[in-house]
Design a protein around this motif. Structure first.
Motif, mmCIF file in Angstrom:
data_model
loop_
_atom_site.group_PDB
_atom_site.id
_atom_site.type_symbol
_atom_site.label_atom_id
_atom_site.label_comp_id
_atom_site.label_asym_id
_atom_site.label_seq_id
_atom_site.Cartn_x
_atom_site.Cartn_y
_atom_site.Cartn_z
ATOM 1 N N PRO A 104 0.808 -1.230 0.000
ATOM 2 C CA PRO A 104 0.000 0.000 0.000
ATOM 3 C C PRO A 104 0.836 1.272 0.000
ATOM 4 O O PRO A 104 0.348 2.326 -0.408
ATOM 5 N N ASP A 105 2.080 1.193 0.446
ATOM 6 C CA ASP A 105 2.915 2.395 0.543
ATOM 7 C C ASP A 105 3.891 2.538 -0.623
ATOM 8 O O ASP A 105 4.788 3.378 -0.578
ATOM 9 N N ARG A 106 3.757 1.700 -1.653
ATOM 10 C CA ARG A 106 4.531 1.821 -2.887
ATOM 11 C C ARG A 106 6.040 1.611 -2.666
ATOM 12 O O ARG A 106 6.861 2.158 -3.390
ATOM 13 N N LEU A 107 6.383 0.829 -1.665
ATOM 14 C CA LEU A 107 7.808 0.555 -1.457
ATOM 15 C C LEU A 107 8.397 -0.169 -2.663
ATOM 16 O O LEU A 107 9.571 0.023 -3.002
ATOM 17 N N LEU A 108 7.575 -0.994 -3.306
ATOM 18 C CA LEU A 108 8.049 -1.705 -4.485
ATOM 19 C C LEU A 108 7.898 -0.874 -5.753
ATOM 20 O O LEU A 108 7.954 -1.393 -6.856
ATOM 21 N N GLN A 109 7.712 0.435 -5.595
ATOM 22 C CA GLN A 109 7.915 1.374 -6.685
ATOM 23 C C GLN A 109 9.355 1.883 -6.686
ATOM 24 O O GLN A 109 9.755 2.604 -7.599
ATOM 25 N N LEU A 144 7.393 -12.368 -7.680
ATOM 26 C CA LEU A 144 6.761 -11.574 -6.635
ATOM 27 C C LEU A 144 5.506 -10.950 -7.230
ATOM 28 O O LEU A 144 5.581 -10.134 -8.146
ATOM 29 N N VAL A 145 4.355 -11.349 -6.739
ATOM 30 C CA VAL A 145 3.071 -10.822 -7.196
ATOM 31 C C VAL A 145 2.693 -9.678 -6.264
ATOM 32 O O VAL A 145 2.497 -9.878 -5.061
ATOM 33 N N VAL A 146 2.587 -8.474 -6.820
ATOM 34 C CA VAL A 146 2.397 -7.272 -6.015
ATOM 35 C C VAL A 146 0.974 -6.753 -6.197
ATOM 36 O O VAL A 146 0.501 -6.556 -7.317
ATOM 37 N N VAL A 147 0.303 -6.526 -5.081
ATOM 38 C CA VAL A 147 -1.022 -5.910 -5.089
ATOM 39 C C VAL A 147 -0.979 -4.681 -4.192
ATOM 40 O O VAL A 147 -0.032 -4.464 -3.435
ATOM 41 N N GLY A 148 -2.042 -3.858 -4.266
ATOM 42 C CA GLY A 148 -2.048 -2.618 -3.509
ATOM 43 C C GLY A 148 -2.524 -2.760 -2.083
ATOM 44 O O GLY A 148 -2.264 -1.888 -1.248
ATOM 45 N N SER A 149 -3.262 -3.848 -1.769
ATOM 46 C CA SER A 149 -3.827 -3.994 -0.429
ATOM 47 C C SER A 149 -4.093 -5.466 -0.138
ATOM 48 O O SER A 149 -4.091 -6.308 -1.045
ATOM 49 N N ASP A 150 -4.362 -5.766 1.139
ATOM 50 C CA ASP A 150 -4.702 -7.142 1.516
ATOM 51 C C ASP A 150 -6.000 -7.584 0.849
ATOM 52 O O ASP A 150 -6.151 -8.759 0.482
ATOM 53 N N ALA A 151 -6.938 -6.652 0.679
ATOM 54 C CA ALA A 151 -8.200 -6.996 0.028
ATOM 55 C C ALA A 151 -7.971 -7.418 -1.419
ATOM 56 O O ALA A 151 -8.589 -8.378 -1.905
ATOM 57 N N GLN A 185 3.060 -18.044 -1.524
ATOM 58 C CA GLN A 185 3.352 -17.853 -0.116
ATOM 59 C C GLN A 185 3.250 -16.364 0.189
ATOM 60 O O GLN A 185 3.586 -15.522 -0.642
ATOM 61 N N SER A 186 2.745 -16.032 1.343
ATOM 62 C CA SER A 186 2.527 -14.634 1.696
ATOM 63 C C SER A 186 3.812 -14.024 2.232
ATOM 64 O O SER A 186 4.543 -14.646 3.010
ATOM 65 N N VAL A 187 4.087 -12.800 1.803
ATOM 66 C CA VAL A 187 5.228 -12.044 2.305
ATOM 67 C C VAL A 187 4.687 -10.931 3.186
ATOM 68 O O VAL A 187 3.814 -10.173 2.780
ATOM 69 N N ARG A 188 5.196 -10.847 4.397
ATOM 70 C CA ARG A 188 4.756 -9.790 5.301
ATOM 71 C C ARG A 188 5.225 -8.440 4.763
ATOM 72 O O ARG A 188 6.414 -8.216 4.576
ATOM 73 N N GLY A 189 4.292 -7.573 4.476
ATOM 74 C CA GLY A 189 4.632 -6.272 3.926
ATOM 75 C C GLY A 189 5.349 -5.392 4.942
ATOM 76 O O GLY A 189 5.054 -5.424 6.132
ATOM 77 N N LEU A 190 6.323 -4.647 4.485
ATOM 78 C CA LEU A 190 6.987 -3.661 5.327
ATOM 79 C C LEU A 190 6.431 -2.296 4.953
ATOM 80 O O LEU A 190 6.722 -1.787 3.873
ATOM 81 N N GLY A 191 5.627 -1.696 5.814
ATOM 82 C CA GLY A 191 5.021 -0.421 5.498
ATOM 83 C C GLY A 191 5.774 0.738 6.111
ATOM 84 O O GLY A 191 6.623 0.576 6.995
ATOM 85 N N LEU A 192 5.461 1.943 5.640
ATOM 86 C CA LEU A 192 6.106 3.140 6.161
ATOM 87 C C LEU A 192 5.809 3.351 7.642
ATOM 88 O O LEU A 192 6.641 3.882 8.382
ATOM 89 N N ALA A 193 4.605 2.977 8.075
ATOM 90 C CA ALA A 193 4.256 3.164 9.486
ATOM 91 C C ALA A 193 5.186 2.364 10.390
ATOM 92 O O ALA A 193 5.576 2.819 11.474
ATOM 93 N N ALA A 194 5.560 1.160 9.955
ATOM 94 C CA ALA A 194 6.468 0.337 10.752
ATOM 95 C C ALA A 194 7.905 0.835 10.655
ATOM 96 O O ALA A 194 8.663 0.763 11.631
ATOM 97 N N LEU A 195 8.272 1.352 9.498
ATOM 98 C CA LEU A 195 9.641 1.810 9.306
ATOM 99 C C LEU A 195 9.905 3.149 9.984
ATOM 100 O O LEU A 195 11.029 3.413 10.419
ATOM 101 N N CYS A 196 8.889 4.003 10.061
ATOM 102 C CA CYS A 196 9.054 5.349 10.630
ATOM 103 C C CYS A 196 7.928 5.627 11.631
ATOM 104 O O CYS A 196 7.067 6.497 11.396
ATOM 105 N N PRO A 197 7.900 4.935 12.759
ATOM 106 C CA PRO A 197 6.748 5.062 13.672
ATOM 107 C C PRO A 197 6.623 6.434 14.334
ATOM 108 O O PRO A 197 5.536 6.765 14.829
ATOM 109 N N ARG A 198 7.696 7.248 14.377
ATOM 110 C CA ARG A 198 7.603 8.547 15.052
ATOM 111 C C ARG A 198 7.233 9.687 14.099
ATOM 112 O O ARG A 198 7.196 10.845 14.506
ATOM 113 N N LEU A 199 6.973 9.336 12.834
ATOM 114 C CA LEU A 199 6.535 10.337 11.866
ATOM 115 C C LEU A 199 5.084 10.063 11.471
ATOM 116 O O LEU A 199 4.599 8.930 11.566
#
Length: 655
Positions: free
Chosen positions: A25-30, A75-82, A96-110
């Motif tokens: 959802p955070d376009r990290l794979l962009q 790697l099959v990339v979608v925009g959301s879990d839905a 197999q499911s890959v746990r997404g790394l989102g910006l919220a987890a990477l930068c929790p104080r921002l």
């Protein structure tokens, strides 16, 4: 490799056959560098946001190899879990499911909403800056201020004078990485009260590169007159700080790149030497001196080996100005200048070819901020979003077949009088390789990579059907869509009828004038540029664009591919063994047939076939050679030099 990229890469399947499914959802794979690293591990990336397109790509490329038990990792990339849950059952069963790394987890104080506004190109700097930040969590506005200072190195509190703001605007509008709109607004809010900026249209100039450069261009003649003691600055006019050293360096570069246009002035001797780049000097000596300066600038600006793709898009404009200046010269060029041109060209060619081989494969999965296109197949989707967001609701795509960026500069210069009341937002995009009409133009009108039209890859007659289908998939009624491939005079009459039709909202046009002139340019690029000047002087293309603007259309001008002047290195006579026999690219039905051709042309480049059907095997002519009789010079296309691959993408509109 950054830690956040390593964390994602560590979750990828290490051996096949296997599919990994990730919601992004955070376009990290962009991120282009992450995509390069994924590919380097032998993992393909397939985006599945569009179910029909994904089904086709999966069935055409992935499933047959999985069924054969090949070592396939994707790697099959979608925009959301839905979206992930909505994938076909057979795909989910193999994934197999890959746990997404989102910006919220990477930068929790921002602030997560503020981070979502950013370009993926900034993620490295944002994540690094966050790692050094130990304070309390920040809200939206505080996060934007944090990003301005720590990522973009802009401190509003240190900006006071007109020269400070001029430098900020010049850097903002010339850097490869633009500020997102919310950061623009934050800067305007912080700077608008500065007394030195009275009369500056800061909000407009911050948000619009074209509006700002138009203001700078308009202020230039007054500066020249004042600097030469010919006149006082106009009362109430823009007093742009051209004499500031930092501003001067930017402005000088903009003139050399052709972004700002020199103006007539009859007292050149009264000006400082740097300002002469902004004065029309129609003598051969002045033109050669200018070319020499442009060459020095281009050599200094050429992107490094690990450049981001946006750096090459920006540099392509710099190099186009050099090519155009060389093509426009009348008379002989001094041997030392010609040698410097050849040396610079060879340097650019070698660097870009190495970059293409290393990074081109990732581009199809990348979009710029605002979902702006990076490659030609993304244009149709962008236009659909642009139309949906526009109050006008009418868009026209004008594809000038075979137009390189340097020819666009010549064309734009001639369009000036016809479009005096229009605004131009200029950028560039990548064509598909091989850079031939049947491949890249089909992708442009289809809104799909060439993988999706393997059955017609070497045909040019299905553009209208593909254009209509792309807009049907975007929810536009068939009667609202039009297409024509004709000379601009005939199109003007046709377009006039379309404009009057209340239901017509989408227009696609192909103009072949430059491509036709290219194939007849036996005297090379100077002859081709002369043909472009004559074409635009006849007025048809300017009248066509103006008519569309009058009808309430936003007009987008682009090309399917560019061109280059090449010299023959020898023909390959293969008859039916080759599916597509071009001057710079040849396509074969098997790797064995390509290998056979390569034995006869060992310097040629086997292209990996990125985005093409699996049955297509491409061989490219090396450097600036062509599959022509030895020594024969011709303007051609099909290969991977910068002028063939990067083409203009220009929005023309009225306020």
């Amino acid at each position: 490799m950054s830690a956040w990229r390593e964390a994602i890469l560590a979750q990828l399947p290490q051996k096949g056959p296997a599919l990994a499914l990730v919601a992004d959802p955070d376009r990290l794979l962009q991120d282009a560098r992450l995509l390069d690293a994924v590919r380097a591990r032998g993992v393909e990336v397939v985006r599945a946001e569009e179910p029909v397109a994904f089904r086709y790509a999966y069935d055409a490329s992935l499933r047959p190899r999985l069924d054969r038990g090949e070592d396939v990792r994707a790697l099959v990339v979608v925009g959301s879990d839905a979206e992930a849950r909505a994938l076909p059952c057979d795909v989910l069963a193999l994934s197999q499911s890959v746990r997404g790394l989102g910006l919220a987890a990477l930068c929790p104080r921002l602030s997560y909403p503020a981070l979502r506004e950013l370009d993926p190109q900034t993620f490295d700097a944002v994540i690094d800056a966050h790692a050094e930040y130990t304070g309390a969590p920040l809200g939206d506005q505080a996060t934007r201020e944090f990003v301005l200072k720590r990522v973009y190195r802009i401190d509003p509190e240190a900006i006071h004078t007109a020269a400070d703001v001029a430098c900020l605007l010049l850097e903002k509008h010339t850097r490869a990485l633009p500020l997102p709109a919310p950061l623009d607004a934050e800067l305007v809010r912080r700077l608008s009260a500065r007394p030195a900026l009275a009369g500056w249209l800061l909000s407009e100039w911050m948000g619009s590169r074209e509006a700002f450069l138009r203001a700078v261009q308009g202020a230039w003649p007054g500066y020249l007159a004042e600097r030469a003691g010919r006149a006082a600055a106009p009362a109430g006019g823009l007093r742009f700080p051209f004499d500031d050293d930092a501003v001067r360096r930017h402005v000088d570069t903009l003139f050399l790149d052709g972004v700002l246009r020199p103006v007539p002035f009859d007292a050149v001797e009264d000006l400082p030497s740097w300002a002469r780049a902004g004065v029309e000097q129609p003598t051969p000596a002045a033109a050669i001196e200018r070319l020499d300066r442009q060459l020095m600038h281009a050599r200094a600006e050429r992107p490094p080996a690990d450049a981001h793709f946006s750096q090459w898009l920006a540099f392509a404009r710099t190099w186009a100005a050099v090519v155009a200046a060389r093509a426009r010269l009348d008379g002989p060029v001094p041997a030392d200048v010609e040698a410097r041109y050849d040396e610079a060209q060879a340097d650019v060619d070698a660097a870009f070819a190495a970059w293409m081989e290393a990074h081109y494969a990732s581009l199809a999965n990348v979009l710029l901020p605002g979902m702006r296109p990076v490659m030609v197949h993304q244009v149709a989707g962008f236009l659909a979003r642009q139309r949906a967001a526009s109050a006008r609701g009418r868009v026209a795509l004008l594809v000038i077949d075979g137009m390189a960026l340097d020819q666009w500069l010549t064309l734009r210069e001639g369009l000036g009088p016809a479009l005096a009341d229009a605004h131009l937002d200029e950028s560039a995009i990548f064509a598909w390789v091989p850079t031939v009409t049947s491949v890249s133009r089909q992708a442009l009108f289809a809104g799909r990579t060439p993988l999706y039209f393997g059955e017609s890859l070497f045909e040019t007659g299905r553009d209208e059907a593909r254009w209509r289908r792309a807009w049907h998939e975007a929810g536009v009624a068939p009667e609202a869509v039009r297409y024509a491939r004709a000379a601009e005079a005939a199109s003007l009459e046709t377009v006039g009828a379309w404009i009057e039709h209340p239901k017509v909202a989408v227009v696609g046009l192909v103009l072949n004038t430059i491509d036709d002139s290219m194939h007849g340019a036996v005297l090379g690029l100077p002859q081709l540029h002369g043909a472009v000047r004559l074409w635009v002087a006849q007025g048809g293309v300017g009248a066509l664009i103006a008519r569309l603007l009058d009808g309430g259309f936003e007009v987008f001008v682009t090309a399917d591919h560019g061109n280059t002047e090449a010299v023959g290195g020898g023909r390959l006579s293969e008859g039916v063994l080759v599916d597509k026999a071009g001057e710079r690219a040849r396509c074969y039905a098997s790797a064995a047939l390509r290998a056979r051709a390569l034995a006869d042309a060992p310097a040629a480049l086997p292209w990996p076939g990125v985005g093409l059907p699996p049955s297509v095997h491409v061989l490219l002519a090396p450097d600036r050679q062509a599959f022509l009789p030895p020594g024969e010079r011709r303007v051609v296309h099909g290969g991977i030099v910068l002028e063939e691959v990067v083409v203009p993408f220009v929005r023309i509109f009225r306020q």
